[in-house]
Design a protein around this motif. Structure first.
Motif, mmCIF file in Angstrom:
data_model
loop_
_atom_site.group_PDB
_atom_site.id
_atom_site.type_symbol
_atom_site.label_atom_id
_atom_site.label_comp_id
_atom_site.label_asym_id
_atom_site.label_seq_id
_atom_site.Cartn_x
_atom_site.Cartn_y
_atom_site.Cartn_z
ATOM 1 N N LEU A 71 0.824 -1.213 0.000
ATOM 2 C CA LEU A 71 0.000 0.000 0.000
ATOM 3 C C LEU A 71 0.859 1.264 0.000
ATOM 4 C CD1 LEU A 71 -2.773 -1.293 2.382
ATOM 5 C CD2 LEU A 71 -3.183 -0.340 0.099
ATOM 6 N N THR A 72 1.965 1.231 0.741
ATOM 7 C CA THR A 72 2.866 2.398 0.746
ATOM 8 C C THR A 72 3.407 2.657 -0.654
ATOM 9 O OG1 THR A 72 3.490 2.042 3.057
ATOM 10 C CG2 THR A 72 5.009 3.338 1.706
ATOM 11 N N TRP A 73 3.838 1.578 -1.341
ATOM 12 C CA TRP A 73 4.367 1.749 -2.697
ATOM 13 C C TRP A 73 3.267 2.179 -3.677
ATOM 14 C CZ3 TRP A 73 9.099 2.781 -2.929
ATOM 15 C CH2 TRP A 73 10.041 2.139 -2.125
ATOM 16 N N THR A 74 2.049 1.685 -3.480
ATOM 17 C CA THR A 74 0.950 2.085 -4.372
ATOM 18 C C THR A 74 0.657 3.569 -4.215
ATOM 19 O OG1 THR A 74 0.005 -0.130 -4.143
ATOM 20 C CG2 THR A 74 -1.418 1.563 -5.080
ATOM 21 N N LEU A 75 0.622 4.058 -2.976
ATOM 22 C CA LEU A 75 0.359 5.489 -2.738
ATOM 23 C C LEU A 75 1.516 6.339 -3.274
ATOM 24 C CD1 LEU A 75 -1.192 5.190 0.821
ATOM 25 C CD2 LEU A 75 -2.404 5.780 -1.299
ATOM 26 N N TYR A 76 2.737 5.819 -3.153
ATOM 27 C CA TYR A 76 3.888 6.517 -3.749
ATOM 28 C C TYR A 76 3.716 6.665 -5.256
ATOM 29 C CZ TYR A 76 8.391 6.651 -6.145
ATOM 30 O OH TYR A 76 9.408 6.940 -7.031
ATOM 31 N N ILE A 77 3.398 5.553 -5.932
ATOM 32 C CA ILE A 77 3.242 5.596 -7.391
ATOM 33 C C ILE A 77 2.126 6.565 -7.783
ATOM 34 C CG2 ILE A 77 2.534 4.244 -9.406
ATOM 35 C CD1 ILE A 77 3.936 1.820 -8.114
ATOM 36 N N LEU A 78 1.012 6.515 -7.062
ATOM 37 C CA LEU A 78 -0.103 7.415 -7.377
ATOM 38 C C LEU A 78 0.273 8.871 -7.126
ATOM 39 C CD1 LEU A 78 -3.025 5.286 -5.930
ATOM 40 C CD2 LEU A 78 -2.729 5.932 -8.336
ATOM 41 N N SER A 79 1.127 9.117 -6.148
ATOM 42 C CA SER A 79 1.522 10.494 -5.820
ATOM 43 C C SER A 79 2.392 11.124 -6.908
ATOM 44 C CB SER A 79 2.256 10.531 -4.473
ATOM 45 O OG SER A 79 3.579 10.037 -4.591
ATOM 46 N N ILE A 80 2.959 10.286 -7.805
ATOM 47 C CA ILE A 80 3.741 10.822 -8.928
ATOM 48 C C ILE A 80 3.044 10.545 -10.264
ATOM 49 C CG2 ILE A 80 5.971 10.703 -7.724
ATOM 50 C CD1 ILE A 80 6.549 8.094 -9.283
ATOM 51 N N SER A 81 1.781 10.089 -10.173
ATOM 52 C CA SER A 81 1.012 9.747 -11.383
ATOM 53 C C SER A 81 -0.366 10.412 -11.324
ATOM 54 C CB SER A 81 0.850 8.221 -11.496
ATOM 55 O OG SER A 81 2.088 7.560 -11.363
ATOM 56 N N PRO A 82 -0.428 11.740 -11.503
ATOM 57 C CA PRO A 82 -1.704 12.454 -11.319
ATOM 58 C C PRO A 82 -2.824 11.983 -12.247
ATOM 59 C CG PRO A 82 0.013 13.901 -12.233
ATOM 60 C CD PRO A 82 0.685 12.656 -11.787
#
Length: 458
Positions: A279-290
């Motif tokens: 989940l941490t990595w998913t939120l990271y990816i989403l935070s750089i993928s608007p």
């Protein structure tokens, strides 16, 4: 063109033994080199250990499915994890494993997972209340939030007990110590460092951390175990209730207290740590993928509006689910599966001696340029129904008979948490923040994950 999330830049060439010792004491990912992401198989010779890496789909299937009896779970891994997990399904083999798997199976059938949804949702609601107390636009250490909520989900769904802050801190701090020290212990074993030196260098601290976690779990389980033994305690509908009720058809006996404790410790490790990582990595990816973030938000709003999210809603969130699946491809929580060659075998052009370690590494296979187009890019469309994923190249939950028993549970939990966050917040990675990707028991960011949370105006 998809977004290219960060991953540790591999070394140009294979490291020497001394460099490996110095690098891998921190993280096994630091020892990878460019060829690791292209090779069909590899070999690492340690002073006390030969290790073979299997990357080709045909050989992956051979180790994990077709000839699984020749490649049992690593006894070496079992010894490393025993201070925390005891004799649990995670590391046992043969008849012991088969019995444990059969006794655990009813606890993770869809009916049981559906039954504990309310308990799971209560933990997520508490997480959302915690996030709402931050000022709008705050930078949040989301790794800590995900670690706590996934541990809370496990406590509620398995034990019907909310994880309070002080108890949570004690357990999760102990787990951080256990993870870090286990990597150091593993490297010392590979390099034949004497046990007494290992004990002085951190093994004692590791054993204490394992004891701390088991004590907290035992204090919760024991009264309920005693109540069921006395013919009482039938008011719970959690996973522990299922474990306490299940009877071995051969012996006619229930799990012993120690067996229950071992399995719950395993479920705690496998259930909270892997989910927190993912989940941490998913939120990271989403935070750089608007763009992907907005697409997910639109799907959530179209499916559920502002209603409380239900199981029926979650099943319709296909794009959110595909985002999580793609995140699992790029950052599989368990980066390698350790097996042992029970007899001498040939893999590719290498003769694998009896007793050697054999590793199937999702981290390498799922980023291998022969099996994936633009392997390091984030692209959720890979998992649309029209696309076919090549067999044996996507295995974040393992494969074969040892595939993760909690896969359905983990997917339900992940989509619920992501949908709640994305419906309420826009995410943006803190400026100039670069995650420090490390491979320990799971793949985590050693420096946490700093993400800005801005409230949406629905």
């Amino acid at each position: 063109m998809g977004q290219c999330p960060f991953f540790p830049k591999p070394h140009k060439n294979k490291a020497s033994l001394l460099t490996t010792f110095l690098l891998k004491r921190r993280s096994w990912l630091d020892g990878l080199y460019e060829k690791s992401y292209k090779m069909k198989s590899g070999q690492v010779k340690m002073p006390g250990f030969d290790l073979y890496i299997v990357n080709h789909p045909k050989d992956v299937r051979r180790v994990m499915v077709d000839e699984v009896q020749k490649f049992p779970k690593s006894n070496w891994l079992h010894q490393l994890l025993k201070p925390l997990l005891g004799e649990s399904i995670f590391t046992t083999n043969g008849g012991v494993w088969q019995k444990q798997r059969e006794l655990l199976r009813p606890s993770f059938e869809q009916a049981r997972i559906t039954k504990v949804f309310g308990l799971m949702n209560e933990a997520v609601e508490d997480m959302m209340k915690k996030l709402s107390r931050y000022p709008n636009g705050a930078i949040i250490e989301i790794d800590e939030v995900m670690t706590f909520v996934t541990a809370d989900v496990i406590f509620r769904t398995i034990l019907s007990q909310k994880l309070d802050e002080s108890q949570g801190k004690e357990v999760l701090d102990a787990f951080v110590v256990f993870q870090e020290q286990t990597v150091h212990t593993a490297i010392r074993k590979m390099f034949c460092i004497p046990q007494w030196i290992s004990y002085l260098l951190g093994e004692r601290k590791r054993m204490r951390a394992g004891d701390t976690i088991r004590r907290v779990l035992a204090d919760i389980i024991k009264p309920r175990y005693d109540a069921v033994s006395a013919g009482k305690g039938g008011e719970y509908e959690d996973i522990l209730a299922s474990l306490l009720e299940v009877i071995d058809p051969q012996s006619g006996e229930r799990f012993s207290f120690e067996e229950i404790l071992d399995q719950v410790a395993m479920l705690f490790l496998a259930g909270h740590e892997t989910s927190a990582s993912s989940l941490t990595w998913t939120l990271y990816i989403l935070s750089i993928s608007p763009q992907e973030q907005e697409k997910a938000y639109q799907e959530i709003y179209e499916v559920a509006g502002e209603e409380i999210l239900t199981l029926q809603h979650l099943r319709k969130l296909k794009y959110v689910s595909n985002i999580f699946k793609e995140s699992l491809r790029l950052y599989p929580p368990v980066g390698f599966f350790a097996r042992t060659a029970k007899q001498e075998v040939k893999i590719q052009n290498k003769l694998v001696k009896e007793g050697s370690g054999v590793v199937v590494a999702p981290w390498l296979i799922q980023r291998h340029e022969s099996y994936w187009k633009n392997p390091h890019e984030f692209d959720p469309s890979r998992f649309e129904e029209k696309n076919v994923i090549q067999k044996d190249t996507y295995l974040p939950f393992g494969m074969g008979e040892r595939i993760c028993i909690g896969q359905g549970f983990a997917m339900q939990e992940a989509v619920l948490i992501l949908a709640n966050i994305l419906r309420n917040y826009q995410l943006k990675l803190q400026e100039n923040f670069v995650p420090d990707v490390v491979g320990r028991l799971t793949i985590r960011s050693a420096n946490g994950m700093q993400i800005q949370f801005t409230q949406r105006k629905n």
